[in-house]
Design a protein around this motif. Structure first.
Motif, PDB file in Angstrom:
ATOM      1  N   ASP A  37     -24.277 -83.542  15.785  1.00 20.07           N
ATOM      2  CA  ASP A  37     -25.047 -83.725  14.552  1.00 20.07           C
ATOM      3  C   ASP A  37     -26.006 -84.903  14.670  1.00 20.07           C
ATOM      4  O   ASP A  37     -27.154 -84.842  14.225  1.00 20.07           O
ATOM      5  N   ARG A  70     -29.037 -84.035  16.887  1.00 22.38           N
ATOM      6  CA  ARG A  70     -29.986 -83.157  16.203  1.00 22.38           C
ATOM      7  C   ARG A  70     -30.723 -83.905  15.085  1.00 22.38           C
ATOM      8  O   ARG A  70     -31.911 -83.681  14.868  1.00 22.38           O
ATOM      9  N   ASP A  71     -30.035 -84.800  14.396  1.00 25.72           N
ATOM     10  CA  ASP A  71     -30.719 -85.595  13.381  1.00 25.72           C
ATOM     11  C   ASP A  71     -31.766 -86.501  14.009  1.00 25.72           C
ATOM     12  O   ASP A  71     -32.879 -86.652  13.466  1.00 25.72           O
TER      13      ASP A  71
END
Length: 403
Positions: free
Chosen positions: A180, A183-184
């Motif tokens: 996560d 991807r952020d």
């Protein structure tokens, strides 16, 4: 006539455009985000319990089969919802996870053996669903519960179940959390690149208006005046035409200065351009760079050396390979450009040529530049410069390439 404001120089403009075209910097696409399918293969750990049911090794196969089906259903439900940020935090997901925990404890206490392997599966689901600050507390609590129940049923082997449950919980949460974050960060980088390009486009349009708006208006006005005067006062009309020529030349000068300001890049930019130019000329580029970051003026001077030397390699050397090495230190930085061509790369090294001009410029900055043929064939250009010595040296406004 007031001189229009020239565009300010920015050092990251090329990187912003390249990043907007390919935000991953040339890497492979990251692919679609992970889903619950990534955790489904772990359900194979329940095959031992399924085999026990079919081999009549459980006291109540119907109840055991219903429990196995319920556990698998809850596992699939929790894991698939765990990959959606909103659904992961919903009460329905937390309730399903609690029911899954109660069912795991009941199956473990009721049957033991391979049924205790559902605790690590519960850890996988918990790690996927409970990512956050409280994960450690829940992970240790779940591992302790698994260890106690497994210890009651299988003695000291319960330690392995507890360890497996804790490991599956923490590792799953760490991997999915890291995914996560990556991807952020990638999304933030792409957004920053888009904003940088948009701001640069807006700034450039304003600067272009400042450069040409007033100048073109003056040219139009004087052209109209010359047209009106041409029939009755030829001398006055010629005066207007002369003014138009002067204004046009001034505009050309300002455009050249603006373009020069935009084209001045860092050493990294020049190395990238050198790779492209050498590859286009069928010369294999080999680039090595090491050392700490350099001041902008030092990079600018070395960038001109790279441009001049590579231009000579492409035009004169007939080489098949060119090696560019940048070795930086705390006080001095050294640049070498070596090719294996049969012809001399610096044939026009007399006064007024690019290499001579660069030699003088580096000498003014406290550095040196030497060039000559290699005994085994080929040509080498060596430049050495103090890291802080280029601070007072002016960067040339236009390239002085060799003949």
């Amino acid at each position: 006539m007031t001189r229009p404001r020239l565009p300010r120089r920015i050092s990251c403009r090329l990187d912003a455009w390249d990043l907007a075209r390919d935000p991953r910097g040339g890497d492979e696409p990251p692919g679609p985000p992970p889903t619950g399918f990534a955790l489904l293969p772990w359900l194979l750990m329940g095959l031992g319990s399924l085999a026990n049911i079919f081999q009549d090794e459980t006291s109540d196969p119907v109840l055991a089969g219903a429990g196995l089906l319920a556990f698998n259903s809850l596992y699939v439900y929790v894991t698939f919802r765990s990959f959606d940020h909103t659904k992961r935090r919903s009460p329905a997901t937390r309730l399903a996870l609690v029911l899954m925990g109660l069912l795991t404890c009941a199956l473990g206490l009721g049957y033991g053996g391979t049924w205790l392997l559902f605790f690590p599966l519960l850890g996988l689901a918990a790690g996927a669903a409970l990512r956050g600050r409280r994960l450690a507390r829940w992970g240790w609590t779940l591992a302790a519960l698994a260890g106690v129940i497994a210890g009651v049923k299988d003695g000291w082997s319960g330690v392995n179940i507890a360890y497996g449950t804790l490991l599956s919980t923490m590792v799953t949460a760490a991997i999915l959390g890291l995914s996560d974050v990556v991807r952020d960060l990638r999304a933030a980088r792409e957004e920053l690149a888009r904003r940088a390009v948009a701001e640069e486009r807006l700034r450039f349009s304003r600067d272009l208006h400042d450069l040409l708006g007033h100048t073109l208006s003056v040219i139009v006005v004087k052209a109209e005046a010359a047209r009106r005067l041409s029939s009755r006062d030829l001398a006055a009309a010629l005066t207007q035409v002369t003014d138009i020529e002067a204004v046009g030349r001034q505009a050309l000068t300002e455009i050249r200065e603006a373009v020069t300001g935009y084209r001045e890049g860092s050493l990294g930019t020049e190395l990238d351009r050198a790779r492209s130019a050498l590859s286009a000329a069928d010369v294999a580029p080999v680039v090595h760079r090491s050392g700490p970051p350099l001041p902008p003026r030092t990079e600018a001077l070395l960038g001109w050396v790279v441009r001049e030397a590579v231009t000579n390699v492409v035009r004169h050397s007939g080489a098949s390979r060119c090696e560019i090495a940048v070795l930086g230190g705390a006080e001095r930085v050294r640049l070498t450009v070596t090719d294996d061509g049969p012809g001399p790369s610096g044939t026009s090294a007399g006064p007024g040529t690019g290499l001579t001009g660069l030699t003088e410029r580096l000498a003014a900055a406290g550095g040196s530049l030497t060039a000559g043929a290699l005994g085994k064939g080929g040509f080498v250009v060596r430049a050495e410069l103090p890291v802080d010595g280029a601070a007072d040296a002016a960067v040339p406004a236009a390239s002085r390439a060799g003949a």
